[in-house]
Design an enzyme around this catalytic site. Structure first.
Site, mmCIF file in Angstrom:
data_model
loop_
_atom_site.group_PDB
_atom_site.id
_atom_site.type_symbol
_atom_site.label_atom_id
_atom_site.label_comp_id
_atom_site.label_asym_id
_atom_site.label_seq_id
_atom_site.Cartn_x
_atom_site.Cartn_y
_atom_site.Cartn_z
ATOM 1 C CE LYS A 31 -3.273 -2.934 -0.029
ATOM 2 N NZ LYS A 31 -3.777 -3.343 -1.359
ATOM 3 C CG HIS A 74 -12.923 -3.308 7.602
ATOM 4 N ND1 HIS A 74 -13.207 -1.989 7.320
ATOM 5 C CD2 HIS A 74 -12.308 -3.310 8.804
ATOM 6 C CE1 HIS A 74 -12.778 -1.237 8.315
ATOM 7 N NE2 HIS A 74 -12.235 -1.999 9.230
ATOM 8 N NE ARG A 84 -10.753 -9.110 -5.206
ATOM 9 C CZ ARG A 84 -10.440 -8.254 -4.244
ATOM 10 N NH1 ARG A 84 -9.167 -7.984 -3.983
ATOM 11 N NH2 ARG A 84 -11.369 -7.637 -3.557
ATOM 12 C CD GLU A 122 -4.647 6.486 3.787
ATOM 13 O OE1 GLU A 122 -4.223 5.884 2.809
ATOM 14 O OE2 GLU A 122 -5.831 6.391 4.189
HETATM 15 C C1 MV4 Z 1 -10.011 5.007 5.966
HETATM 16 C C2 MV4 Z 1 -11.116 5.583 6.601
HETATM 17 C C3 MV4 Z 1 -11.034 6.895 6.938
HETATM 18 N N1 MV4 Z 1 -9.920 7.598 6.684
HETATM 19 N N2 MV4 Z 1 -8.919 5.744 5.730
HETATM 20 C C4 MV4 Z 1 -11.575 0.519 5.805
HETATM 21 C C5 MV4 Z 1 -11.282 -0.535 4.805
HETATM 22 C C6 MV4 Z 1 -10.068 -0.092 4.099
HETATM 23 N N3 MV4 Z 1 -10.225 -0.353 2.687
HETATM 24 C C7 MV4 Z 1 -9.932 1.354 4.401
HETATM 25 N N4 MV4 Z 1 -10.918 1.684 5.382
HETATM 26 C C8 MV4 Z 1 -11.050 2.955 5.815
HETATM 27 N N5 MV4 Z 1 -9.994 3.741 5.582
HETATM 28 C C9 MV4 Z 1 -8.882 7.006 6.095
HETATM 29 N N6 MV4 Z 1 -7.783 7.710 5.867
HETATM 30 C C10 MV4 Z 1 -12.219 4.787 6.842
HETATM 31 C C11 MV4 Z 1 -12.195 3.453 6.463
HETATM 32 C C12 MV4 Z 1 -13.362 2.690 6.786
HETATM 33 C C13 MV4 Z 1 -14.158 2.136 5.805
HETATM 34 C C14 MV4 Z 1 -13.865 2.261 4.454
HETATM 35 C C15 MV4 Z 1 -14.668 1.715 3.493
HETATM 36 C C16 MV4 Z 1 -15.793 1.005 3.879
HETATM 37 C C17 MV4 Z 1 -16.102 0.845 5.207
HETATM 38 C C18 MV4 Z 1 -15.295 1.391 6.179
HETATM 39 C C19 MV4 Z 1 -15.633 1.240 7.509
HETATM 40 C C20 MV4 Z 1 -14.828 1.784 8.460
HETATM 41 C C21 MV4 Z 1 -13.683 2.499 8.106
#
Ligand code: MV4
Length: 505
Positions: A116, A235, A292, A200
């Site tokens: 990442k 998630h 994918r 982040e």
């Molecule tokens: C984040 C975020 C807020 N700010 N990054 C969760 C899964 C992963 N793909 C990244 N995720 C998140 N990253 C920053 N900088 C909030 C989430 C997140 C989230 C993202 C997508 C779908 C559901 C989620 C549930 C909680 C937190």
């Protein structure tokens, strides 16, 4: 030329790939573990090879056994599906080294996007907006302090080798920073064998919106619009839809171009997905790229009118993309519900077991991508997803109403399923108004987990199954022993015993 494809997967996605291959008159080869000997992907393929014991580490993740099967079968390509080896750069390399075609992007693209921090660096260089934060691995505590001083709090600590929410930590205060950093590093080290962590800025209440892209081997790209995937639990996506309610044609065009820029920067080939976080002001940030075919690809297929697996195969065999961006038109609306063998009343505990009775929905605008059948036992070894129920409608309202109708038709007994939980989401006012983000499930906790409704439904299903069985037995009994009309009660059990004794004579 591709004449024969080995599918290095199981479950619904293996069937999905077999179907497109067959329509293209390509032979298919399945591989299976001990427990999957009678699984549907084994029955539907032209050939099937046993590759080892049930645990995936010994079968569906066993690169050498899979390659051996491919060579033995005379396959010329391998489709990895999703999960398992689909984002394993080493596997893609091994497939190539064995003289076979890997139906997916080049190994370097997989590797770049899999790490990442490298992905973030690559996106920054390509001019794709990323969440403000670090461009490098956090060196030490002083480094972390310096970054937080610049971008402010709250922040998220993320594992470079993670993704999809694994190894993430939210930090609200200065006091939490150091303990969280230490914990995140040790967790990442233990989970991924790589303790690299980056920072982040925390985006409050974002939407998870992803773009489907398609590229060929000649640098041509199109994007196939977005999918709104904000309805998630731990998630794990629960419901996906396209188009996204908050999308505008302008934002779509801009984000689509950025998704293509992301793909182009790694010379991406085939089908891929660029994930973004979108805040309530319409700011969007690159999150990850999935190299994918994704679980939720069908909603895109429904509104674009394209078969993504066929496109993957065409690109892999060296064809140019047949469509240009102006030929990509989203028509109508599509929703996907993931049906899991899980108990929503018991903290979504997996509910493996035998499918006793099943009636799947069909009719206008309904698509079921599944693999289980009556009598099939859902193994404990793999993901407990039973099927994906996908509806299509002229409007969002029609697609949702159709989904509720289809979920009402769907009957599965023998295992607990997420169907009652899905119905509650679909009937929720905020969901219906398109007023939701990644916090949707936790925001509506009480309503979505209100116990009586779903357990009553589950009990009704069970009662229906038992009643059906009793009626069936009653019918058989009256065929074998027609009512004698005397009204005298006698023991059927004794009488059966006598009959058995008679037949032995
Ligand atoms: C984040 C975020 C807020 N700010 N990054 C969760 C899964 C992963 N793909 C990244 N995720 C998140 N990253 C920053 N900088 C909030 C989430 C997140 C989230 C993202 C997508 C779908 C559901 C989620 C549930 C909680 C937190």
């Amino acid at each position: 030329m591709i004449k024969k494809i080995l599918i290095a997967n199981r479950g619904e996605i293996a069937l999905r790939i077999i179907r497109s291959s067959r329509e293209m008159q390509i032979q298919t080869v399945s591989v299976y573990s001990d427990i999957d000997r009678h699984a549907m992907h084994v029955r539907l393929a032209d050939e099937a090879y046993h590759i080892g014991p049930s645990p995936s580490a010994d079968s569906y993740l066993n690169m050498d056994r899979i390659l051996e099967a491919a060579l033995q079968a005379g396959a010329d390509a391998i489709h990895p599906g999703y999960g398992f080896l689909s984002e394993n750069a080493e596997f893609a390399e091994k497939v190539k080294a064995a003289g076979l075609i890997f139906i997916g992007p080049n190994p370097t693209a997989i590797r770049t996007m899999g790490d990442k921090i490298t992905a973030r660096k690559t996106m920054i260089a390509a001019g794709v907006p990323v969440v403000p934060g670090t461009e490098h691995i956090i060196k030490d505590e002083a480094d972390a302090n310096e970054i937080v001083r610049k971008i402010g709090l709250p922040i998220m600590l993320k594992a470079s080798a993670g993704g999809g929410g694994k190894g993430m930590r939210l930090v609200h205060t200065k006091e939490e920073l150091m303990p969280s950093l230490r914990a995140a590093k040790s967790e990442a080290g233990a989970a991924f064998g790589n303790d690299a962590v980056y920072i982040e800025r925390y985006i409050e209440s974002p939407h998870h919106i992803e773009f489907q892209i398609l590229g060929d081997q000649y640098g041509n790209y199109v994007h196939l619009g977005e999918r709104e995937c904000s309805v998630q639990r731990r998630h794990q996506k629960v419901i996906e839809e396209t188009p996204c309610v908050l999308m505008t044609p302008e934002l779509r065009e801009e984000m689509g171009e950025q998704a293509i820029a992301a793909a182009r920067s790694v010379h991406y080939e085939g089908a891929g997905t660029v994930e973004f976080l979108v805040d309530n002001k319409g700011n969007y940030y690159f999150l990850e790229m999935n190299t994918r075919l994704q679980v939720e690809h069908p909603v895109t297929e429904q509104v674009i009118g394209i078969d993504l697996v066929k496109e993957q195969i065409r690109v892999a065999r060296g064809e140019k993309l047949a469509i240009t961006q102006d030929q990509v038109i989203q028509r109508g609306h599509s929703v996907e519900c993931r049906i899991y063998a899980e108990d929503p009343d018991n903290n979504f505990m997996p509910s493996p077991g035998k499918i006793l009775k099943m009636r799947e929905p069909y009719g206008p605008g309904v698509r079921v991508d599944g693999y289980v059948y009556e009598g099939f036992e859902i193994p404990i070894y793999y993901d407990p997803m039973i099927s994906k129920l996908v509806t299509y409608g002229a409007s969002r309202e029609e697609a949702i109403q159709r989904m509720i109708r289809a979920l009402d038709e769907y009957q599965i007994t023998g295992v607990k399923t997420s169907i009652p939980f899905l119905k509650k989401i679909l009937k929720n006012k905020d969901f219906r108004e398109g007023n939701y983000n990644t916090h949707f499930i936790s925001t509506h906790q009480e309503e979505l987990f209100a116990k009586e409704a779903s357990s009553t439904e589950q009990e009704m299903e069970e009662l229906a199954a038992v009643t059906a069985l009793l009626e069936y037995l009653e019918e058989r009994k009256s065929k074998i022993f027609p009512p004698n009309g005397s009204g005298k009660k006698h023991s059927m059990w004794k009488e059966i015993g006598r009959k058995k004794a008679m037949t032995r004579l």
